[in-house]
Structures are given as structure tokens and as C-alpha cells.
Design a protein around this motif. Structure first.
Motif, PDB file in Angstrom:
ATOM      1  N   LEU A 240     -20.533  -5.672  -5.829  1.00 19.45           N
ATOM      2  CA  LEU A 240     -20.756  -4.677  -6.883  1.00 19.45           C
ATOM      3  C   LEU A 240     -20.698  -5.305  -8.270  1.00 19.45           C
ATOM      4  N   LYS A 241     -21.722  -4.998  -9.077  1.00 17.23           N
ATOM      5  CA  LYS A 241     -21.759  -5.465 -10.467  1.00 17.23           C
ATOM      6  C   LYS A 241     -21.615  -4.323 -11.454  1.00 17.23           C
ATOM      7  N   SER A 242     -21.971  -3.102 -11.030  1.00 18.55           N
ATOM      8  CA  SER A 242     -21.859  -1.934 -11.907  1.00 18.55           C
ATOM      9  C   SER A 242     -21.231  -0.787 -11.120  1.00 18.55           C
ATOM     10  N   LEU A 243     -20.195  -0.166 -11.703  1.00 17.06           N
ATOM     11  CA  LEU A 243     -19.476   0.902 -11.016  1.00 17.06           C
ATOM     12  C   LEU A 243     -19.182   2.039 -11.987  1.00 17.06           C
ATOM     13  N   THR A 244     -19.550   3.268 -11.572  1.00 15.54           N
ATOM     14  CA  THR A 244     -19.170   4.484 -12.289  1.00 15.54           C
ATOM     15  C   THR A 244     -18.229   5.262 -11.375  1.00 15.54           C
ATOM     16  N   PHE A 245     -17.061   5.628 -11.914  1.00 15.12           N
ATOM     17  CA  PHE A 245     -15.993   6.149 -11.063  1.00 15.12           C
ATOM     18  C   PHE A 245     -15.278   7.281 -11.795  1.00 15.12           C
ATOM     19  N   ARG A 264     -10.246  -5.540  -6.997  1.00 13.81           N
ATOM     20  CA  ARG A 264     -10.691  -6.448  -5.936  1.00 13.81           C
ATOM     21  C   ARG A 264     -12.192  -6.711  -5.997  1.00 13.81           C
ATOM     22  N   LEU A 265     -12.843  -6.273  -7.065  1.00 16.03           N
ATOM     23  CA  LEU A 265     -14.294  -6.463  -7.203  1.00 16.03           C
ATOM     24  C   LEU A 265     -14.558  -7.615  -8.176  1.00 16.03           C
ATOM     25  N   PRO A 266     -14.698  -8.838  -7.678  1.00 18.87           N
ATOM     26  CA  PRO A 266     -14.780 -10.013  -8.560  1.00 18.87           C
ATOM     27  C   PRO A 266     -16.069 -10.120  -9.355  1.00 18.87           C
ATOM     28  N   GLN A 267     -17.160  -9.465  -8.892  1.00 26.50           N
ATOM     29  CA  GLN A 267     -18.461  -9.592  -9.560  1.00 26.50           C
ATOM     30  C   GLN A 267     -18.712  -8.496 -10.589  1.00 26.50           C
ATOM     31  N   LEU A 268     -17.766  -7.603 -10.780  1.00 26.65           N
ATOM     32  CA  LEU A 268     -17.978  -6.429 -11.628  1.00 26.65           C
ATOM     33  C   LEU A 268     -18.245  -6.828 -13.074  1.00 26.65           C
ATOM     34  N   ARG A 269     -19.372  -6.328 -13.615  1.00 26.82           N
ATOM     35  CA  ARG A 269     -19.758  -6.580 -15.012  1.00 26.82           C
ATOM     36  C   ARG A 269     -19.663  -5.324 -15.866  1.00 26.82           C
ATOM     37  N   ASP A 270     -19.944  -4.174 -15.246  1.00 29.46           N
ATOM     38  CA  ASP A 270     -20.053  -2.910 -15.987  1.00 29.46           C
ATOM     39  C   ASP A 270     -19.206  -1.856 -15.270  1.00 29.46           C
ATOM     40  N   LEU A 271     -18.216  -1.289 -15.983  1.00 33.48           N
ATOM     41  CA  LEU A 271     -17.315  -0.306 -15.375  1.00 33.48           C
ATOM     42  C   LEU A 271     -17.248   0.931 -16.260  1.00 33.48           C
ATOM     43  N   ARG A 272     -17.484   2.107 -15.635  1.00 35.37           N
ATOM     44  CA  ARG A 272     -17.370   3.387 -16.341  1.00 35.37           C
ATOM     45  C   ARG A 272     -16.357   4.250 -15.596  1.00 35.37           C
ATOM     46  N   LEU A 273     -15.262   4.589 -16.282  1.00 34.95           N
ATOM     47  CA  LEU A 273     -14.173   5.346 -15.671  1.00 34.95           C
ATOM     48  C   LEU A 273     -14.017   6.690 -16.356  1.00 34.95           C
ATOM     49  N   GLY A 274     -13.997   7.747 -15.548  1.00 35.19           N
ATOM     50  CA  GLY A 274     -13.746   9.091 -16.056  1.00 35.19           C
ATOM     51  C   GLY A 274     -12.463   9.633 -15.442  1.00 35.19           C
ATOM     52  N   PHE A 275     -11.533  10.063 -16.291  1.00 33.39           N
ATOM     53  CA  PHE A 275     -10.224  10.523 -15.824  1.00 33.39           C
ATOM     54  C   PHE A 275     -10.047  12.006 -16.098  1.00 33.39           C
ATOM     55  N   GLU A 276      -9.711  12.746 -15.050  1.00 31.88           N
ATOM     56  CA  GLU A 276      -9.297  14.137 -15.212  1.00 31.88           C
ATOM     57  C   GLU A 276      -7.830  14.201 -14.806  1.00 31.88           C
ATOM     58  N   GLN A 299     -17.874  -7.115 -18.707  1.00 30.59           N
ATOM     59  CA  GLN A 299     -18.406  -7.222 -20.058  1.00 30.59           C
ATOM     60  C   GLN A 299     -18.618  -5.860 -20.712  1.00 30.59           C
ATOM     61  N   ARG A 300     -18.754  -4.788 -19.890  1.00 34.77           N
ATOM     62  CA  ARG A 300     -18.986  -3.449 -20.429  1.00 34.77           C
ATOM     63  C   ARG A 300     -17.950  -2.486 -19.853  1.00 34.77           C
ATOM     64  N   LEU A 301     -17.364  -1.668 -20.718  1.00 36.69           N
ATOM     65  CA  LEU A 301     -16.347  -0.716 -20.274  1.00 36.69           C
ATOM     66  C   LEU A 301     -16.560   0.622 -20.968  1.00 36.69           C
ATOM     67  N   ARG A 328     -18.986  -4.744 -24.803  1.00 43.04           N
ATOM     68  CA  ARG A 328     -19.445  -3.377 -25.065  1.00 43.04           C
ATOM     69  C   ARG A 328     -18.377  -2.389 -24.622  1.00 43.04           C
ATOM     70  N   LEU A 329     -18.019  -1.479 -25.528  1.00 49.03           N
ATOM     71  CA  LEU A 329     -16.970  -0.499 -25.248  1.00 49.03           C
ATOM     72  C   LEU A 329     -17.446   0.876 -25.685  1.00 49.03           C
ATOM     73  N   GLN A 330     -17.283   1.858 -24.786  1.00 46.29           N
ATOM     74  CA  GLN A 330     -17.610   3.246 -25.098  1.00 46.29           C
ATOM     75  C   GLN A 330     -16.394   4.109 -24.792  1.00 46.29           C
ATOM     76  N   LEU A 331     -15.998   4.950 -25.756  1.00 47.51           N
ATOM     77  CA  LEU A 331     -14.855   5.841 -25.597  1.00 47.51           C
ATOM     78  C   LEU A 331     -15.311   7.278 -25.811  1.00 47.51           C
ATOM     79  N   GLN A 332     -15.055   8.145 -24.811  1.00 50.04           N
ATOM     80  CA  GLN A 332     -15.476   9.534 -24.893  1.00 50.04           C
ATOM     81  C   GLN A 332     -14.263  10.451 -24.765  1.00 50.04           C
TER      82      GLN A 332
END
Length: 453
Positions: A240-245, A264-276, A299-301, A328-332
Motif C-alpha cells: 500500500l502506498k496510499s491509504l484513506t482511513f 506496519r505499512l512500509p511503502q505508505l506515501r499518502d495517508l488520510r485519517l478521519g477521526f470520529e 510524504q502526504r498527511l 504536504r499536510l491537510q487539516l480539516q
């Protein structure tokens, strides 16, 4: 010795079918034939036309007939397209499809419920007549294993990956709740997947995981009870290189366990996390630290609070010091702790997006020192929500002053609903005082306005 065919011979080649009248076959033009002069130029010009316009131009000349569809490599099937071809007889449709000799990719993910039953039929005609077809992007719906059995090996993407980080419905996610998700196991080349529940990628009875070696994955709803499923999924998708969670939880233990698995995802480049989050006692800072220490390629969060209005996720951003390659950083909807000098660990940032961030002026106060490499800044806010939920969403001259001091800023984007507290002179002042700023884009109530040097 076989005789070499000359251009002239190629254009006049005939065949004897046993009758007295020898009928001339369709002309085969050699690459160096003068009859093909200008094909490359016409092909380039016609490549800018829409599909409908190409059909109209086909009758202009024989040269147009040869070149008008050569550049069609990717095609998107829409409701309009399906509606039109439903009026065409099967054999005629086949004759039309044959024109797309170079097509490699078909995307039919935007087909609505109204026409979904006709998608397998149309795709099969393309598959039988387009020998270069390699990839299909689609959604899995009811009885997919039966209606699309021969097409499953060609499917590489399921579901539209959301450009905007919102909660999306199950159909958009690519797998209808009534579908037979077990057909995923036959999609051997699947690389992109968007689903609503992690259980969709496991067999109903055996518990066998149905997908392996994904590159991009988007999960809309992770629950406390999915911990074991997540562990198995991560083990089989280390690529996995891009994950939206997106996760909703009442437990700090669930957050911590989730972070251990994602780390445990060593190839991850782009991660998008949404918390409720349902409690003021929950913190994501430790979660982010665990991920940052182990996912060294990131590199992207993107961080998004999905919480209700009673609670706004507090974030210090200290954990970003462990993200050594973050650019790259995005905060919502994130309530940033402004007393902790939030961006002191973000020296490598080149792109920053702040969406409805409270007290934006204070957040950006020391940004010119901490984010000296920042080239792109996007701010989404509304003037109609001042003091909404005890927070202030507004841009004033103080905030513009902080922005104008960013030394490497090249592009500034404001998106606002309501009205703005600054005028054109204020923006021109920012443009002139910022050393490298080239463009300011204002998106006000769905209208755009540009300021540039």
C-alpha cells in the motif's frame, strides 16, 4: 524467396475467391506510403475532439477515418453514453466498438443505478473486439460474479477514490451492500479499492482475505470490532502506498491498536485519517507518533475530525516531528493547540491546507519561521460562522500580514462562503510584499477571482 511488398503493391492487393470477379480488399498502407502522409498531424489535431465530434468528423475523408480514433486509449462510460447505445442494434454496436482499435482502459464507475444492468453487456462487447483492452474500472454490484465473470480478471480499480475527504455512500465506495464481494478473489490485478466496511474484503464463511497487494485503499468506516480484520488486511497488503482511513471509536485502546497496524505499512506515501471521537479523553497524538516513527516514506498527511459539534479534536502537532519526509499536510476541522507553536516540526512542508481551522490568524503567526519552504497555502473558511461552536473562522488583515511573510510562498488560495473582511487592495498588498508569491486565487460563493504579478 518471398517478394518484398512495395507501397504500390500494398495498396492494390487483391484476392481470388474462386469467382470470376476479383474484389479489391481494403487497402493496406505501408508506413512509408505517400497515402499516409499527414496521418500523425491529423491524429494529433483530432485527439482534442470529444467522442461525439470524432464520429461527426469520420465522414470528412478516408484519412480522417484512419486517424480519428487512433488516439482514443481511455474511455469513460457515462449514463448518456449507455442511453445512446441502447438504441443501437447489437451488430451495429460491434461495428462501432471495432473502431476503437487502441483502447486500453474503460472506466464505468459513474454509471448510475438506472443503467447498471447493461454495463456487463457493453463491457463484454468491448472485450471481444478491442484486443488492446487491459484495464477496467468499475463498481461491483449484485450478481457481479455471474454477469461479469469473464471480465473480473481485467478489473484493476473498484470505486471512485474521493478527491474530497468526506463520508461517502456505499455505492460510491464501489461495492454495493447486496453485491457478492467474494468475486473480488477473481480480480487478480486489482490495485485500487474503495469500500465501506473492512468485512467486504473477507469471505463470509471461511474468513479468507479476498484482496492482496493493493496500491491504493480507501475505507469509510473502521469500527472497534474490526481489529483482527485490520491485522490480516495489513499483512496481505504491504504494498500500500496510499491509504484513506475513517474510524469512529470510544476507546483509546482501539486508536492505539489501529496505529500499530497502520505503522506496519512500509511503502505508505499518502495517508488520510478521519477521526470520529466520542470522548474528550481520547487523544490522537500518540497514534500519529507511532505511525510517523514507522512509516518512514510518508510524504502526504491529511487529518480530519469527524466529531459532532459537542467535541472538537485537540491537536498539538508535536508528533509531526517524526514525519521526516512530510511535505504536504491537510487539516480539516482540527482545533490546533496554538500555545504549542504548532508548526515548529514542519520545516519540510511545501503544501499546507487548512479547512475550517479555528483561530487561523494565531495558527499562522509563526508559520513564516517554521515553514520556510512552504510554496502552496489553501485556506477554507466562512465569515457566516464567526464564534460557531465557540471557535472563530475568519480571515482578517492580521492573518494576511502573517501570510505575506512566508518566504517561499508561490500560490495562495482562499475559499470562502459568505463575505470577506478584506478587499482587493489588501490582497494586492500581500502580493507585492511577498517575495515569491505569484498568484492569489479567491473562491467566493462558487466564483473565482485571480490576482497575479
Amino acid at each position: 524467396m518471398a517478394q518484398q511488398m512495395t507501397p504500390k503493391m500494398a495498396s492494390l492487393e487483391t484476392t481470388d475467391d474462386g469467382n470470376e470477379d476479383n474484389r479489391q480488399q481494403p487497402k493496406i498502407y505501408a508506413k512509408n506510403s505517400m497515402d499516409r502522409f499527414g496521418d500523425d498531424l491529423y491524429g494529433l489535431i483530432l485527439s482534442y475532439l470529444s467522442l461525439e465530434d470524432r464520429f461527426r468528423c469520420e465522414c470528412v475523408s478516408k484519412q480522417f477515418q484512419r486517424t480519428v480514433f487512433e488516439s482514443v486509449v481511455d474511455i469513460t462510460l457515462s449514463d448518456t453514453f449507455i442511453n445512446k447505445i441502447l438504441k443501437i442494434k447489437g451488430q451495429l454496436l460491434t461495428r462501432i466498438v471495432i473502431k476503437f482499435t487502441n483502447i486500453k482502459t474503460i472506466d464505468c464507475r459513474i454509471i448510475s443505478e438506472k443503467y447498471k444492468k447493461r454495463v456487463p453487456e457493453v463491457l463484454q462487447i468491448f472485450r471481444d473486439n478491442c484486443r488492446h483492452l487491459r484495464e477496467i474500472y468499475c463498481n461491483l454490484r449484485e450478481n457481479s460474479s455471474q454477469t461479469m465473470s469473464s471480465l473480473l480478471p481485467l478489473i484493476t480499480r473498484i470505486g471512485n477514490l474521493c478527491k474530497e475527504f468526506w463520508i461517502s455512500g456505499p455505492i460510491i465506495n464501489g461495492i454495493d451492500p447486496n453485491s457478492e464481494s467474494q468475486s473480488l478473489i477473481h480480480c487478480h490485478r486489482l490495485s485500487h479499492l474503495n469500500i465501506n466496511s473492512l468485512s467486504h474484503v473477507f469471505h463470509n464463511t471461511s474468513g479468507q482475505i479476498l484482496v492482496n497487494n493493493l496500491t491504493i485503499f480507501e475505507l469509510s468506516h473502521y469500527r472497534d470490532k474490526d481489529k483482527e480484520l485490520l491485522s490480516a488486511f495489513v499483512a496481505h497488503n504491504q504494498s500500500l502506498k496510499s491509504l484513506t482511513f475513517r474510524t469512529s471509536t470510544k476507546s483509546q485502546e482501539t486508536l492505539n491498536e489501529m496505529s500499530v497496524q497502520l505503522s506496519r505499512l512500509p511503502q505508505l506515501r499518502d495517508l488520510r485519517l478521519g477521526f470520529e471521537l466520542y470522548s474528550n479523553e481520547l487523544s490522537v497524538n500518540e497514534t500519529l507518533l507511532t505511525i510517523g516513527l514507522n512509516c518512514k516514506q510518508l510524504q502526504r498527511l491529511t487529518l480530519m475530525s469527524l466529531s459532532c459539534s459537542d467535541y472538537s479534536m485537540q491537536l498539538t502537532l508535536d508528533s509531526l516531528g517524526s514525519y521526516r519526509r512530510l511535505k504536504r499536510l491537510q487539516l480539516q476541522y482540527i482545533n490546533i493547540d496554538i500555545n504549542a507553536d504548532p508548526f515548529k516540526h514542519c520545516q519540510r512542508l511545501t503544501h499546507l491546507e487548512l479547512i475550517l481551522t479555528p483561530k487561523i490568524a494565531k495558527v499562522l503567526e509563526n508559520c513564516h519561521q517554521n515553514c520556510s519552504r512552504l510554496q502552496y497555502l489553501y485556506i477554507y473558511y466562512t465569515e457566516d460562522m464567526i464564534e460557531s461552536n465557540r471557535h472563530t473562522y475568519q480571515i482578517d488583515t492580521e492573518c494576511l500580514s502573517h501570510i505575506s511573510r512566508l518566504p517561499a510562498l508561490q500560490m495562495l488560495v482562499f475559499q470562502c462562503y459568505g463575505s470577506t473582511r478584506f478587499n482587493d487592495n489588501d490582497l494586492n498588498a500581500v502580493l507585492s510584499s511577498s517575495p515569491k508569491l505569484k498568484t492569489i486565487e479567491i473562491r467566493l460563493n462558487n466564483r473565482k477571482k485571480l490576482f497575479s504579478k
